[in-house]
Design an enzyme around this catalytic site. Structure first.
Site, PDB file in Angstrom:
ATOM      1  N   LYS A  22       0.841  -1.207   0.000  1.00 44.88           N
ATOM      2  CA  LYS A  22       0.000   0.000   0.000  1.00 44.88           C
ATOM      3  C   LYS A  22       0.875   1.255   0.000  1.00 44.88           C
ATOM      4  O   LYS A  22       0.686   2.158  -0.812  1.00 44.88           O
ATOM      5  CB  LYS A  22      -0.895   0.001   1.245  1.00 44.88           C
ATOM      6  N   ASN A  23       1.839   1.292   0.927  1.00 42.50           N
ATOM      7  CA  ASN A  23       2.613   2.521   1.071  1.00 42.50           C
ATOM      8  C   ASN A  23       3.525   2.784  -0.121  1.00 42.50           C
ATOM      9  O   ASN A  23       3.859   3.938  -0.399  1.00 42.50           O
ATOM     10  CB  ASN A  23       3.424   2.491   2.366  1.00 42.50           C
ATOM     11  N   CYS A 118      -3.972  13.206  12.934  1.00 43.32           N
ATOM     12  CA  CYS A 118      -4.550  11.886  12.727  1.00 43.32           C
ATOM     13  C   CYS A 118      -4.470  11.138  14.040  1.00 43.32           C
ATOM     14  O   CYS A 118      -3.852  11.596  14.989  1.00 43.32           O
ATOM     15  CB  CYS A 118      -3.838  11.128  11.621  1.00 43.32           C
ATOM     16  N   ARG A 123       1.641  14.437  13.396  1.00 42.88           N
ATOM     17  CA  ARG A 123       2.134  14.203  12.042  1.00 42.88           C
ATOM     18  C   ARG A 123       2.130  15.438  11.142  1.00 42.88           C
ATOM     19  O   ARG A 123       1.402  15.511  10.150  1.00 42.88           O
ATOM     20  CB  ARG A 123       1.336  13.086  11.377  1.00 42.88           C
ATOM     21  N   PRO A 124       2.936  16.416  11.458  1.00 42.58           N
ATOM     22  CA  PRO A 124       3.020  17.593  10.590  1.00 42.58           C
ATOM     23  C   PRO A 124       3.705  17.264   9.259  1.00 42.58           C
ATOM     24  O   PRO A 124       4.225  16.156   9.087  1.00 42.58           O
ATOM     25  CB  PRO A 124       3.880  18.561  11.406  1.00 42.58           C
ATOM     26  N   ASP A 309       4.796   0.196  12.045  1.00 45.44           N
ATOM     27  CA  ASP A 309       3.544  -0.343  11.504  1.00 45.44           C
ATOM     28  C   ASP A 309       3.309  -1.809  11.895  1.00 45.44           C
ATOM     29  O   ASP A 309       2.271  -2.369  11.561  1.00 45.44           O
ATOM     30  CB  ASP A 309       3.516  -0.217   9.970  1.00 45.44           C
ATOM     31  N   ILE A 331       8.526   6.321  16.862  1.00 46.20           N
ATOM     32  CA  ILE A 331       8.189   7.059  15.635  1.00 46.20           C
ATOM     33  C   ILE A 331       6.977   7.958  15.850  1.00 46.20           C
ATOM     34  O   ILE A 331       6.987   9.124  15.464  1.00 46.20           O
ATOM     35  CB  ILE A 331       7.918   6.082  14.458  1.00 46.20           C
ATOM     36  N   ARG A 401      -8.637   0.052   4.605  1.00 47.00           N
ATOM     37  CA  ARG A 401      -7.670   0.985   4.011  1.00 47.00           C
ATOM     38  C   ARG A 401      -6.372   0.259   3.673  1.00 47.00           C
ATOM     39  O   ARG A 401      -5.655   0.679   2.764  1.00 47.00           O
ATOM     40  CB  ARG A 401      -7.343   2.113   4.998  1.00 47.00           C
TER      41      ARG A 401
HETATM   42  C1  UD1 Z   1       4.844   6.575   6.463  1.00 41.92           C
HETATM   43  C2  UD1 Z   1       3.866   5.437   6.274  1.00 41.92           C
HETATM   44  C3  UD1 Z   1       3.327   4.978   7.624  1.00 41.92           C
HETATM   45  C4  UD1 Z   1       4.475   4.652   8.568  1.00 41.92           C
HETATM   46  C5  UD1 Z   1       5.473   5.794   8.657  1.00 41.92           C
HETATM   47  C6  UD1 Z   1       6.711   5.454   9.458  1.00 41.92           C
HETATM   48  C7  UD1 Z   1       2.891   5.898   4.105  1.00 41.92           C
HETATM   49  C8  UD1 Z   1       1.701   6.285   3.331  1.00 41.92           C
HETATM   50  N1  UD1 Z   1       2.771   5.897   5.447  1.00 41.92           N
HETATM   51  O1  UD1 Z   1       4.126   7.647   7.043  1.00 41.92           O
HETATM   52  O2  UD1 Z   1       2.509   3.822   7.418  1.00 41.92           O
HETATM   53  O3  UD1 Z   1       3.953   4.401   9.871  1.00 41.92           O
HETATM   54  O4  UD1 Z   1       5.905   6.167   7.320  1.00 41.92           O
HETATM   55  O5  UD1 Z   1       7.322   4.315   8.948  1.00 41.92           O
HETATM   56  O6  UD1 Z   1       3.916   5.564   3.554  1.00 41.92           O
HETATM   57  N2  UD1 Z   1       7.185  14.142  10.840  1.00 41.92           N
HETATM   58  C9  UD1 Z   1       7.324  15.467  11.109  1.00 41.92           C
HETATM   59  N3  UD1 Z   1       7.309  16.352  10.073  1.00 41.92           N
HETATM   60  C10 UD1 Z   1       7.153  15.954   8.774  1.00 41.92           C
HETATM   61  C11 UD1 Z   1       7.025  14.577   8.500  1.00 41.92           C
HETATM   62  C12 UD1 Z   1       7.035  13.687   9.556  1.00 41.92           C
HETATM   63  O7  UD1 Z   1       7.459  15.859  12.276  1.00 41.92           O
HETATM   64  O8  UD1 Z   1       7.142  16.795   7.885  1.00 41.92           O
HETATM   65  C13 UD1 Z   1       7.209  13.146  11.937  1.00 41.92           C
HETATM   66  C14 UD1 Z   1       5.944  12.329  12.066  1.00 41.92           C
HETATM   67  O9  UD1 Z   1       4.965  12.988  12.829  1.00 41.92           O
HETATM   68  C15 UD1 Z   1       6.445  11.067  12.707  1.00 41.92           C
HETATM   69  C16 UD1 Z   1       7.843  10.909  12.106  1.00 41.92           C
HETATM   70  O10 UD1 Z   1       8.196  12.195  11.628  1.00 41.92           O
HETATM   71  O11 UD1 Z   1       6.541  11.238  14.090  1.00 41.92           O
HETATM   72  C17 UD1 Z   1       7.959   9.909  10.982  1.00 41.92           C
HETATM   73  O12 UD1 Z   1       6.945  10.157  10.035  1.00 41.92           O
HETATM   74  P1  UD1 Z   1       7.094   9.785   8.491  1.00 41.92           P
HETATM   75  O13 UD1 Z   1       8.243   8.865   8.319  1.00 41.92           O
HETATM   76  O14 UD1 Z   1       7.087  11.034   7.707  1.00 41.92           O
HETATM   77  O15 UD1 Z   1       5.748   8.998   8.266  1.00 41.92           O
HETATM   78  P2  UD1 Z   1       4.756   9.122   7.031  1.00 41.92           P
HETATM   79  O16 UD1 Z   1       5.494   9.340   5.772  1.00 41.92           O
HETATM   80  O17 UD1 Z   1       3.643  10.038   7.382  1.00 41.92           O
END
Ligand code: UD1
Length: 422
Positions: A22-23, A118, A123-124, A309, A331, A401
């Site tokens: 999915k991801n 969420c 998750r910014p 995950d 995370i 989902r």
């Molecule tokens: C992706 C995956 C999700 C998985 C996660 C971590 C998809 C669609 N989703 O989510 O299933 O759980 O990776 O392996 O691929 N963060 C910030 N600022 C940002 C971006 C992230 O602070 O701009 C923080 C997040 O809140 C979180 C951490 O960084 O605490 C890691 O998030 P990130 O790796 O970006 O996760 P996603 O890409 O949202």
């Protein structure tokens, strides 16, 4: 809203085919925006998140044809006439933000709704935005939307060092950098298999990328990208989830398409807990060695560490382990919402901040429980399979989902599981 009814107790034996990730699919689909030629994905999973991305790309003017029952997605972005990703779609799925980089790289402008919070944390998207800014984008946050423009209509190469690893930010920056003018270096980039898959697809489309699979990606921007056909990588989270089914219930299950390199850290923990994983010509075969698994400690980390995950599902396993396990979630700040539901099934769990201490019990007991997010919902189903009596998991729209045909896949191994329509 549908529920899932599980009658626990029996061992599971059989074969489960693992779908495309999915991801990976959610980041590969926006790559269509980078070219006017067709991009075709094979081995796509059939999930509601994929339909949401289809809807989003469609709203921008892309054509997405779902073929062979959804396993093939034939996409074309010949005519992108709308550059606004609307709140109504983006709020359904955070991964929608991944259209920002490609749209900006292609046409020099884009307006994308901010995804909002969420269930598993704030998750910014600040890292996504900072990376695009470093590549020359002018960003303005107004009315809940990011208004983005590339001066002169084109992003420019830059050195971007992420302060911590973000899967999504790495993907957005990588997508954008392929068409930027000059060289982009992404430091402290995420190394998840889904990013490797995206980079390989982009290479097929003509992108120049070095360092694939490492934490430094170097992208030499090109003037145009072409079409390609690309198979979506195996879903390591679906794989890990179903590997836990025989670990929790007993029996032996073979996961078709499973690969050890996708779930290395996870397999180490399974081994420590007393679960054997064997490579077969078709995938991976999993069997619990004794009657009960042993307690293990788990820390979630970016790839190649133990994936966040799979934390909820691992907790379901450890609820009946012999001894005390400690799970540390590094995370996401709020990802133990499955714990109170597992407590309803007789588990012993103490949560303090980002740490959960699980004292194994002999048996869980069936109960009515509620899914709060995607991975939590499948963890409750796994727990239900091991519990005495009936478990009803409500709010399973989360499940749809990310897991296709759960009842069928587990049912084929002897699980008593059925969907109750609302
Ligand atoms: C992706 C995956 C999700 C998985 C996660 C971590 C998809 C669609 N989703 O989510 O299933 O759980 O990776 O392996 O691929 N963060 C910030 N600022 C940002 C971006 C992230 O602070 O701009 C923080 C997040 O809140 C979180 C951490 O960084 O605490 C890691 O998030 P990130 O790796 O970006 O996760 P996603 O890409 O949202």
């Amino acid at each position: 809203m549908d529920s899932i009814l599980v009658r626990g107790g029996g061992a599971l034996n059989g074969v489960i085919p693992i779908a495309g990730a999915k991801n990976a699919c959610l980041t590969l689909m926006p790559a269509t925006l980078l070219t006017t030629e067709p991009l075709t994905l094979t081995n796509a999973p059939r999930l509601s998140d994929i339909l949401t991305m289809t809807q989003l790309l469609g709203s921008l003017g892309a054509e997405v044809a779902s073929l062979q029952g959804g396993q093939v997605l034939a996409m074309s972005s010949h005519d992108i006439h709308n550059h606004t990703a609307d709140y109504d779609i983006v709020r359904k799925m955070r991964a929608s933000i991944l259209v920002l980089g490609p749209m900006l790289a292609r046409d020099g402008h884009a307006i994308v709704s901010l995804p909002g919070g969420c269930a598993i944390g704030a998750r910014p998207v600040d890292l996504h935005l900072r990376a695009l800014e470093a590549m020359g984008a002018d960003l303005d946050l107004r009315d809940g939307y990011v208004h983005a423009k590339a001066p002169g209509g084109r992003l420019k190469g830059a050195v971007v060092e992420f302060p911590f690893v973000s899967v999504g930010a790495t993907e957005n920056a990588l997508l954008a950098a392929t068409l930027a003018k000059g060289t982009t270096v992404l430091k402290n980039a995420a190394r998840e298999p889904e990013i490797v898959d995206l980079a390989q697809c982009l290479q097929r489309m003509g992108a120049q990328i070095d360092g694939i699979g490492t934490s430094t990606l170097t992208i030499q921007g090109v003037d145009r990208l072409g079409g390609a056909t690309h198979p979506v990588v195996t879903d390591r989270i679906e794989l890990g989830t179903y590997m836990l089914a025989p670990a929790i219930c007993g029996g032996e299950v073979e996961l078709l398409g499973g690969r050890m390199d996708l779930v290395g850290a996870f397999c180490e923990k399974l081994d420590e807990a007393g679960v054997s994983v064997e490579e077969t010509p078709r995938g991976l075969k999993v069997k619990r060695r004794g009657d009960r698994v042993k307690a293990v400690n788990v820390v979630t980390e970016p790839f190649p560490g133990f994936p966040t995950d799979l934390q909820a599902q691992m907790m379901a396993l450890l609820c009946t382990a012999d001894g005390v396990s400690v799970l540390e979630e590094r995370i996401f700040e709020n990802r133990f919402m499955h714990a109170p539901e597992l407590l309803r099934m007789g588990a012993k769990i103490d949560v303090h901040g980002g740490t959960a201490t699980v004292t194994g019990v002999q048996k869980l007991k069936g109960a009515r429980v509620m899914a709060t997010d995607l991975r939590a919902s499948i963890s409750l189903i796994l727990a239900g399979l091991a519990a005495e009596g009936e478990t009803v998991v409500s709010r399973v729209y989360h499940l749809d989902r990310g897991y296709e045909r759960v009842e069928e896949k587990l049912g084929a191994c002897g699980a008593h599981i059925e969907r109750i329509a609302s």
